[in-house]
Design a protein around this motif. Structure first.
Motif, PDB file in Angstrom:
ATOM      1  N   GLY A 525      -0.088  -2.064 -11.618  1.00 35.74           N
ATOM      2  CA  GLY A 525       0.861  -1.237 -11.648  1.00 35.74           C
ATOM      3  C   GLY A 525       0.909   0.058 -11.381  1.00 35.74           C
ATOM      4  O   GLY A 525       1.360   0.820 -10.492  1.00 35.74           O
ATOM      5  N   VAL A 526      -0.164   0.731 -12.230  1.00 33.54           N
ATOM      6  CA  VAL A 526      -0.127   2.105 -12.128  1.00 33.54           C
ATOM      7  C   VAL A 526      -0.928   2.365 -10.758  1.00 33.54           C
ATOM      8  O   VAL A 526      -1.162   3.269 -10.062  1.00 33.54           O
ATOM      9  CB  VAL A 526      -0.524   2.672 -13.491  1.00 33.54           C
ATOM     10  CG1 VAL A 526      -1.246   3.556 -13.080  1.00 33.54           C
ATOM     11  CG2 VAL A 526      -0.159   2.579 -15.066  1.00 33.54           C
ATOM     12  N   VAL A 527      -2.302   1.440 -10.590  1.00 33.70           N
ATOM     13  CA  VAL A 527      -3.118   1.838  -9.747  1.00 33.70           C
ATOM     14  C   VAL A 527      -2.339   1.750  -8.649  1.00 33.70           C
ATOM     15  O   VAL A 527      -2.279   2.430  -7.543  1.00 33.70           O
ATOM     16  CB  VAL A 527      -4.246   0.653  -9.477  1.00 33.70           C
ATOM     17  CG1 VAL A 527      -5.030   0.649  -8.825  1.00 33.70           C
ATOM     18  CG2 VAL A 527      -4.805   0.765 -11.219  1.00 33.70           C
ATOM     19  N   ILE A 528      -0.973   0.886  -7.812  1.00 36.61           N
ATOM     20  CA  ILE A 528      -0.050   0.358  -7.565  1.00 36.61           C
ATOM     21  C   ILE A 528       0.717   1.916  -6.596  1.00 36.61           C
ATOM     22  O   ILE A 528       0.805   2.249  -5.689  1.00 36.61           O
ATOM     23  CB  ILE A 528       0.660  -1.469  -6.755  1.00 36.61           C
ATOM     24  CG1 ILE A 528      -0.888  -1.394  -7.266  1.00 36.61           C
ATOM     25  CG2 ILE A 528       0.858  -0.871  -5.730  1.00 36.61           C
ATOM     26  CD1 ILE A 528       0.035  -3.133  -7.394  1.00 36.61           C
ATOM     27  N   LYS A 529       1.201   2.319  -8.055  1.00 33.09           N
ATOM     28  CA  LYS A 529       2.054   3.104  -8.033  1.00 33.09           C
ATOM     29  C   LYS A 529       1.629   4.546  -7.113  1.00 33.09           C
ATOM     30  O   LYS A 529       1.806   5.303  -6.465  1.00 33.09           O
ATOM     31  CB  LYS A 529       2.763   4.031  -8.836  1.00 33.09           C
ATOM     32  CG  LYS A 529       3.819   4.954  -8.832  1.00 33.09           C
ATOM     33  CD  LYS A 529       3.383   5.695  -9.199  1.00 33.09           C
ATOM     34  CE  LYS A 529       4.260   7.116  -8.956  1.00 33.09           C
ATOM     35  NZ  LYS A 529       3.476   7.923  -9.356  1.00 33.09           N
ATOM     36  N   ASN A 530       0.522   4.943  -8.320  1.00 30.95           N
ATOM     37  CA  ASN A 530      -0.596   6.154  -7.752  1.00 30.95           C
ATOM     38  C   ASN A 530      -0.848   6.007  -6.060  1.00 30.95           C
ATOM     39  O   ASN A 530      -1.251   6.936  -5.795  1.00 30.95           O
ATOM     40  CB  ASN A 530      -1.980   6.149  -9.073  1.00 30.95           C
ATOM     41  CG  ASN A 530      -1.326   6.431  -9.834  1.00 30.95           C
ATOM     42  OD1 ASN A 530      -0.303   6.975 -10.137  1.00 30.95           O
ATOM     43  ND2 ASN A 530      -2.411   6.652 -10.915  1.00 30.95           N
ATOM     44  N   SER A 531      -1.140   4.674  -5.578  1.00 29.21           N
ATOM     45  CA  SER A 531      -1.924   4.681  -4.360  1.00 29.21           C
ATOM     46  C   SER A 531      -0.666   5.150  -3.700  1.00 29.21           C
ATOM     47  O   SER A 531      -1.121   5.537  -2.447  1.00 29.21           O
ATOM     48  CB  SER A 531      -2.029   3.730  -3.872  1.00 29.21           C
ATOM     49  OG  SER A 531      -0.364   1.929  -4.454  1.00 29.21           O
TER      50      SER A 531
END
Length: 569
Positions: A525-531
């Motif tokens: 979830g965090v990686v997807i948001k950061n993208s």
């Protein structure tokens, strides 16, 4: 209580039950009660004496007050837009005779497998500054503002289509229970199609619509992903503001106070919903119900308009999903420029995710968290359900109500409670510090999923014939043996279904994860948001699209395994 009665009560409770009850009691006090009470203490007694400094700071903070105002504006707006869209979707697929209804249903159901931060990032990928639709609009209209998709309008647009999932599930079930005889009676009296809809059908759906309205308001108040990714500086809501304050040592009291306000609003609205449901009486008076038959729209113009609106919504729902799947098979340049051509399709992104450990790590972290938390919450629920099933006394009722506490609190308040409580050694945990460790997020996942899991597992327990356990006991089987060999195999299918749903929900969670994750172990979830950030690399965006597709596939498989096979059976 006299001694004979006390001995009788103790003899009826075996050692295993006592140990389970003791462990559950410690868990409830440590993680469900203490952190939430500690939030109050940190706000009003943080300096050692009673103080309203946090309240004064909040009132004097323009950003904080604006976030409160924006959250209530968003919540109120969602009540109108989501109810309008959700009711229309259900009527189109279940009530009216619409051509291509089965295809439309597939498009409308995409939010069941595509939600949260994955959905918001998908909409930004499509409608954002460098998105496919934005590039198309700027090509057709040279003066088109490519930065159009942000702020209140963008957040409301995305959340309107993201939040119709509950309508698709619950309102559909309510409509299917409608007595068709009442519709036929109204038709025989000469009532028009839309008059019947307004005066016969919708009143029967009123309690479900009201419950969904309360849930929508709560969703708007606690929205995280959409305001954080699309809101920009001009439209910040409560939860993103809580996250900002929680990361500052000097503003944690403001974060706690905002979370407390969110919690109070949640409790008030849930109380209102329960009271309304108790006072309402919307049951059908027919003794023999007939199955609903889809209704034709006799008004030609009305039929055309409904068909047009239905297919426009279908396009809105399906475009992000289709483009995410297509672009996940393209190279980084195509993703950055939002262009598609036959020569750019490749499997390299998928190969990278499954062959490169650095690329696979976020996925692995999320899988480990989801598996561990899902298993832990099922074990806890099995223990609690066993006690509730076997011992129907005041202590078992206290246990049940205590385990339902997380259902009454927003995940934001739970996260803040864990942060402000376990950032220092606590005797109740053997003086361990959980903040900054991998354990705190795991515990939070377990906490927020306990109520749903307990309700489902408890329902399975109470559907078992009590004579089965009595027969095992008469044959000399001990309590644990009869549970393991007689009861568990019966409840195992429904328990595994709940475990799968929890696993699915945790896998791409962002709203809770963003508060508690370990920086070295970033979940999906965090990686997807950061993208979605402007400075994100094209290769990172490519991998995120692959993550999103895999999550959608896993969600679809899970939902089919839990619901699809039941409906076929």
């Amino acid at each position: 209580m006299n001694m004979p009665k006390l001995r009788s009560a103790l003899s009826s409770v075996n050692l295993t039950a006592c140990l389970m009850f003791a462990f559950l009691g410690w868990f409830i006090v440590t993680f469900l009660i203490y952190p939430n009470l500690n939030v109050y203490y940190e706000i009003f007694f943080g300096g050692g004496k009673f103080s309203l400094d946090a309240v004064h700071k909040l009132i004097s903070s323009e950003r904080a007050m604006n976030s409160l105002y924006n959250s209530f504006i968003l919540a109120g707006s969602l009540i109108v837009t989501v109810n309008a869209a959700g009711i229309f979707l259900v009527l189109v697929t279940e009530y009216f005779d619409i051509k291509g209804a089965k295809v439309l249903k597939l498009g409308y159901f995409t939010t069941l497998v595509y939600s949260g931060v994955v959905l918001v990032s998908g909409y930004k990928f499509v409608y954002g500054e460098s998105g496919f639709i934005t590039k198309l609009l700027s090509f057709l209209f040279p003066g088109f503002d490519v930065n159009w998709f942000h702020g209140y309008g963008a957040v409301l647009f995305v959340m309107t289509f993201a939040c119709t999932s509950n309508h698709v599930i619950f309102l559909t079930n309510a409509l299917r229970k409608l007595d068709f005889q009442t519709v036929e009676a109204a038709k025989n009296m000469g009532a028009s199609t839309f008059y019947i809809l307004r005066r016969v059908v919708l009143p029967v759906l009123k309690p479900t619509i009201f419950a969904l309205t309360i849930l929508l308001f709560l969703t708007g108040l606690g929205a995280t992903s959409a305001p954080l990714i699309l809101g920009g500086t001009e439209f910040q809501t409560i939860t993103p503001m809580i996250l900002t304050f929680a990361r500052s040592v000097t503003s944690k009291d403001l974060a706690a106070l905002l979370a407390l306000i969110l919690g109070v609003a949640t409790l008030l609205l849930l109380t209102l919903m329960i009271r309304f449901e108790k006072n309402g009486n919307f049951m059908s008076v027919s003794k023999v119900k007939s199955t609903l038959v889809k209704q034709k729209i006799n008004n030609r113009l009305g039929s055309i308009l409904v068909h047009i609106a239905a297919y426009i919504l279908f396009v809105v729902y399906t475009i992000p999903v289709l483009l995410i799947i297509l672009f996940s098979f393209t190279d980084a340049r195509s993703i950055t420029t939002a262009t598609l051509s036959p020569g750019v399709f490749t499997l390299d992104n998928y190969i990278t995710v499954f062959s490169n450990m650095a690329a696979f790590k976020p996925y692995l972290v999320s899988i480990c968290y989801a598996a561990a938390a899902s298993l832990a919450v099922v074990v806890l629920s099995l223990m609690a359900s066993r006690i509730l099933h076997k011992y129907g006394n005041i202590w078992s009722r206290v246990l049940e109500y205590s385990l339902l506490i997380p259902w009454m609190l927003p995940s934001t308040l739970i996260a803040i409670g864990l942060i402000v409580t376990f950032d220092t050694p606590k005797p109740i945990l053997g003086n361990a510090v959980l903040l900054g460790t991998l354990w705190l997020l795991l515990i939070a996942y377990v906490i927020v999923h306990i109520p749903f899991t307990l309700r489902m597992v408890k329902a399975s327990f109470f559907s078992i014939d009590s004579n089965l356990e009595d027969a095992a006991k008469n044959l000399g089987a001990r309590s644990f043996y009869s549970f393991r060999r007689v009861l568990l195999p019966i409840i195992l299918p429904s328990t595994l279904a709940v475990l799968a749903l929890n696993f699915n929900g945790i896998l791409a969670d962002y709203d809770l994860t963003v508060f508690l994750y370990h920086p070295l172990y970033q979940p999906l979830g965090v990686v997807i948001k950061n993208s979605t950030d402007a400075q994100a690399l094209a290769d990172t965006q490519a991998l995120t699209l692959v993550y999103s597709v895999i999550l959608m596939v896993m969600s679809a498989i899970t939902l089919y395994g839990v619901y699809g096979r039941k409906s076929r059976g």
